[in-house]
Every structure is written in structure tokens, then in C-alpha cells.
Design an enzyme around this catalytic site. Sequence first.
Site, short mmCIF file in Angstrom:
data_model
loop_
_atom_site.label_atom_id
_atom_site.label_comp_id
_atom_site.label_asym_id
_atom_site.label_seq_id
_atom_site.Cartn_x
_atom_site.Cartn_y
_atom_site.Cartn_z
N ASN A 9 84.68 31.07 29.01
CA ASN A 9 84.72 30.61 30.41
C ASN A 9 84.07 29.23 30.46
O ASN A 9 82.85 29.11 30.51
CB ASN A 9 83.96 31.63 31.28
CG ASN A 9 83.93 31.22 32.74
OD1 ASN A 9 84.36 30.13 33.10
ND2 ASN A 9 83.40 32.10 33.58
N LYS A 16 80.44 29.81 29.08
CA LYS A 16 79.98 31.18 28.84
C LYS A 16 80.95 31.83 27.86
O LYS A 16 82.16 31.53 27.90
CB LYS A 16 80.00 31.98 30.15
CG LYS A 16 78.95 31.56 31.13
CD LYS A 16 78.89 32.54 32.30
CE LYS A 16 78.27 31.86 33.48
NZ LYS A 16 78.81 32.26 34.76
N ARG A 88 89.17 31.96 30.82
CA ARG A 88 89.24 31.92 32.29
C ARG A 88 89.67 30.51 32.69
O ARG A 88 89.10 29.52 32.22
CB ARG A 88 87.88 32.21 32.88
CG ARG A 88 87.86 31.99 34.37
CD ARG A 88 86.47 32.01 34.92
NE ARG A 88 86.49 31.71 36.33
CZ ARG A 88 85.66 30.86 36.91
NH1 ARG A 88 84.76 30.21 36.22
NH2 ARG A 88 85.74 30.65 38.21
N HIS A 177 88.54 33.63 42.71
CA HIS A 177 87.92 34.93 42.38
C HIS A 177 88.98 36.02 42.16
O HIS A 177 88.69 37.22 42.26
CB HIS A 177 86.97 35.41 43.50
CG HIS A 177 85.73 34.59 43.63
ND1 HIS A 177 85.19 34.22 44.85
CD2 HIS A 177 84.92 34.05 42.70
CE1 HIS A 177 84.10 33.50 44.66
NE2 HIS A 177 83.92 33.36 43.36
N ARG A 237 77.80 25.52 49.06
CA ARG A 237 78.97 25.03 49.79
C ARG A 237 78.88 25.43 51.25
O ARG A 237 78.46 26.54 51.58
CB ARG A 237 80.26 25.61 49.19
CG ARG A 237 80.54 25.17 47.78
CD ARG A 237 81.97 25.58 47.37
NE ARG A 237 82.17 25.38 45.95
CZ ARG A 237 82.36 26.37 45.06
NH1 ARG A 237 82.41 27.63 45.47
NH2 ARG A 237 82.53 26.10 43.79
N ASP A 279 69.45 30.12 46.17
CA ASP A 279 69.37 31.43 45.53
C ASP A 279 68.96 32.50 46.54
O ASP A 279 67.89 32.42 47.17
CB ASP A 279 68.35 31.35 44.38
CG ASP A 279 68.40 32.58 43.52
OD1 ASP A 279 69.13 32.55 42.51
OD2 ASP A 279 67.74 33.57 43.87
N GLU A 382 84.71 40.44 35.31
CA GLU A 382 85.83 39.53 35.05
C GLU A 382 86.12 39.41 33.55
O GLU A 382 87.27 39.28 33.15
CB GLU A 382 85.50 38.15 35.65
CG GLU A 382 85.54 38.17 37.17
CD GLU A 382 84.76 37.04 37.82
OE1 GLU A 382 83.51 37.11 37.83
OE2 GLU A 382 85.39 36.09 38.28
P1 AMP Z 1 76.56 35.34 40.96
O1 AMP Z 1 77.04 33.96 41.29
O2 AMP Z 1 77.60 36.41 41.19
O3 AMP Z 1 75.92 35.44 39.60
O4 AMP Z 1 75.38 35.67 42.01
C1 AMP Z 1 74.22 34.89 42.08
C2 AMP Z 1 73.50 35.23 43.38
O5 AMP Z 1 73.13 36.62 43.38
C3 AMP Z 1 72.21 34.42 43.56
O6 AMP Z 1 72.14 33.94 44.89
C4 AMP Z 1 71.14 35.48 43.33
O7 AMP Z 1 69.94 35.22 44.02
C5 AMP Z 1 71.80 36.72 43.88
N1 AMP Z 1 71.10 37.92 43.41
C6 AMP Z 1 71.02 38.39 42.14
N2 AMP Z 1 70.18 39.48 42.11
C7 AMP Z 1 69.71 39.66 43.37
C8 AMP Z 1 68.82 40.59 43.98
N3 AMP Z 1 68.24 41.55 43.28
N4 AMP Z 1 68.61 40.49 45.31
C9 AMP Z 1 69.21 39.53 46.04
N5 AMP Z 1 70.05 38.61 45.53
C10 AMP Z 1 70.30 38.66 44.21
#
Ligand code: AMP
Length: 396
Positions: A9, A16, A88, A177, A237, A279, A382
Site C-alpha cells: 500500500n 505499508k 492498493r 474506502h 479534511r 487524533d 483491507e
Molecule cells: P485509522 O485511520 O483507521 O487508522 O484511524 C485512526 C483514528 O482512530 C485516529 O483518530 C485515532 O485516534 C483513532 N483511534 C484509534 N484508537 C482509538 C481509541 N481507542 N479511542 C478513540 N479513538 C481511537
Amino acid sequence: MKDSILVINCGSSSLKFAVLSNSGKNTLVEGIADRLGSPESSVTFKHEGSKNEISLADGNHNNAVTEIKKWLDKHPEIESSIVGIGHRVVHGGETFTESVLIDQNVIDGIRECAQFAPLHNPAHIKGIEVAFNLFPGLPQVAVFDTAFHQTLAPEQYLYPIPMNLYREHHFRKYGFHGTSYRYISQHLATIVKDSDKQGVLVAHLGNGASVCAINQGRSSDTSMGVTPLEGLMMGTRSGSLDPSMVTFICQAENISSDDALNILNTKSGLLGVSEISNDCRTLEEAMASGDLRAKLALDMFAARAAKFLASVSTTLDSIDHLVFTGGIGENSNYLRQTICNHLKALNINIDLTLNNNAPRGEVSNISSQNTNTNVWIIPTNEELMIALDTISLIQH
Ligand code: AMP
């Protein structure tokens, strides 16, 4: 056994990878090459419970794949089990409606779709070309994020703009997605017989976030557009807003339209509103210690996610299932609860105890008793989908 797939990816500045065996069920090695294009770039390998980081002197996609090949050369039992490579690819335009075996025509097609993914598609091509050089003889497959949404009806995918803009320049909704949505749709059908004959809403909520309506197993509407900028508020975004804003931002800040779009893509969303972080976990911690900006950002995220779920549900006959997935969808009780609170008018209700105690990394049903919609948490996969597509295409 010779049944492993190397999944790659390539992002604009990261790569990745994973080697999956046993029909994608086992991960033999996985990792990430990060900060490509900067002097601090490195590749991390996770193998048999240990983590090993190697710095890249001149970090680019070429060197990253070369480092992966070197690692595999030192682990011949894994290298010799690889029968194909799955990539991907973010944008397949209207050309690619499903995964394909890669040849020169496919590479040219991915290049033609790069106008809408100028950072991603060229990176994918680099990854594909270097993999052909380093793994000669291994078949390679491209799996497109857009392909699942090629089933949208014209009234859903067209923008209400002069039609020559669509005919001449292909400006339309593509959606992203798709590999995640296809996985969720197929996985749900293994849990609930006949869910592929029903109406399913999926919220893929991660740093990038979108929603999708799946009618009888086919995507009927989704929130992202010609690029991933449309739709939900995301980590960085803005999601959808009045298009005049682009001109207003350019004039007010005396910047180019590219710079304005850069603000909307990289400095907005949870980060822009909270002024703390993109985050979700960091923002939930800040909210818990009383930070009102963090709470506002999270509440806006939830309100907008709910609005787009309601919007895409207009393409379904019934909302039999709502699935949360992605890092936020799988892990944030607060956002799942707040989103569902906005969807009461659609008779979507969750059980707060089940929501708060949902086991991490597992499928769970969090619906309350008094609802016609089953609300699920399903971890997406994925990489598995890419590996399965690769196996299926190289066997033909
Ligand atoms: P992804 O792009 O699917 O990897 O998701 C990343 C997002 O998931 C980030 O905003 C992380 O802070 C959130 N995330 C991961 N673990 C947790 C958790 N335990 N509680 C709240 N948000 C989380």
C-alpha cells in the site's frame, strides 16, 4: 506452503506492506516505510512478535521495496512462499470497476486516473514498477478504492453542473474506502444470512472518514466525491462546505487555490476546529480533562457523520444494519453514541452498556432491543481483501 501474498500500500510518503498466508488468515510479516522523501525515513518490520527498524539512507519508494526484498532474502521460507503481489490503488476512475492483473495497459490506465489523485496514483505506479523489477515473474494485481462504488446510479454519481464538464473531464463522484466497504459487506453476510439482500449503512471512520449505503451487496451511495475531500469532517479534511469558500479563502488570505485546498485537506477537520490534534484519542483525552475545543470538534464530527449517514440512506429501501468500522468507528464509544443520538428519527438506537463494553478488535452487536436496525462494530481488513483478490485473479 506456496500460498502467500505480498500486499503493498504505497502512499505519497509512506509504504505499508504485509505478507499474508493461508488465504489471508495469517500475517507472516508486516511493516511500514515512513517519511519517504525526508532524511529521517526508515522501514519497520514486525515479525514473530518482534519489531525491527532500519533507517533508509535515501528514503524513496524504490529503496523501501529494495529493503523489503533484502529482508525477504534473509527469510527464504517466507520469500519462497509468495505467489503474487497485491497493490492498493486509490483512484481507478471510470476505467477500473474491479481488481485486475497488472500489465502495461493497466499501469497506463492508473497513470491516466492520476489527475484526481496526484499524490497517490504516481506513488502506486512507482511501487508497481519497482516490484516488477525486484520480483520478476510474480504476478501483480491492482485493487482500487473507487471500484466498489462504480455501481452508483447516475443520479447519485453526477454533480449538477454543465454535463460537458462530466463528458470532457470526468468530474463526478467516485467515492473511496471501497475495499473496506466490500470487506464489511461480505463479512456481514457471513454473520447474518441474507444481509447481502438487505440495506446496510457503513461508517468507515478513521483519519480519513466516509459513509456508504450498500443495497443488496452493491454500493448505492457514498459520501466522498471526485477526491476524498467531499463528505464527512475528518482528521485534517474539512469535508463538504460551500464551494465558494475556496475563492473566499484565496482572497482573504491572498493565497492560490492549491494553497486553499491544502488548508481544507491538511489543516481542517478535527485538527482545524480543536486547534489541538487530528487524533481522536488525543481529543477524547483533552475533552475528559475539560477542553471545550476538543469537545466541539468531536461533536461536529459526530453531527456531520450522522447527517451523511441519513443522506446516503435515501438510496436504501430499509436500514437493516448500521456498521461502524475504521480506527474511530471501532474504538470510540463516545463518537458511536453521539452519532447514533443524531439518528433517533431513523429509529437507530444502541445499548449504551454494550457500546461502552464492546471488546476491542472483535465483531459486536451494540443495538438496543427496541430498534429495527442492527448496529454493529466490525473491524475492517483491507489487506485481507487485497490478498483474496490477488489469489483469485492469479489462479485464473
Ligand atoms: P485509522 O485511520 O483507521 O487508522 O484511524 C485512526 C483514528 O482512530 C485516529 O483518530 C485515532 O485516534 C483513532 N483511534 C484509534 N484508537 C482509538 C481509541 N481507542 N479511542 C478513540 N479513538 C481511537
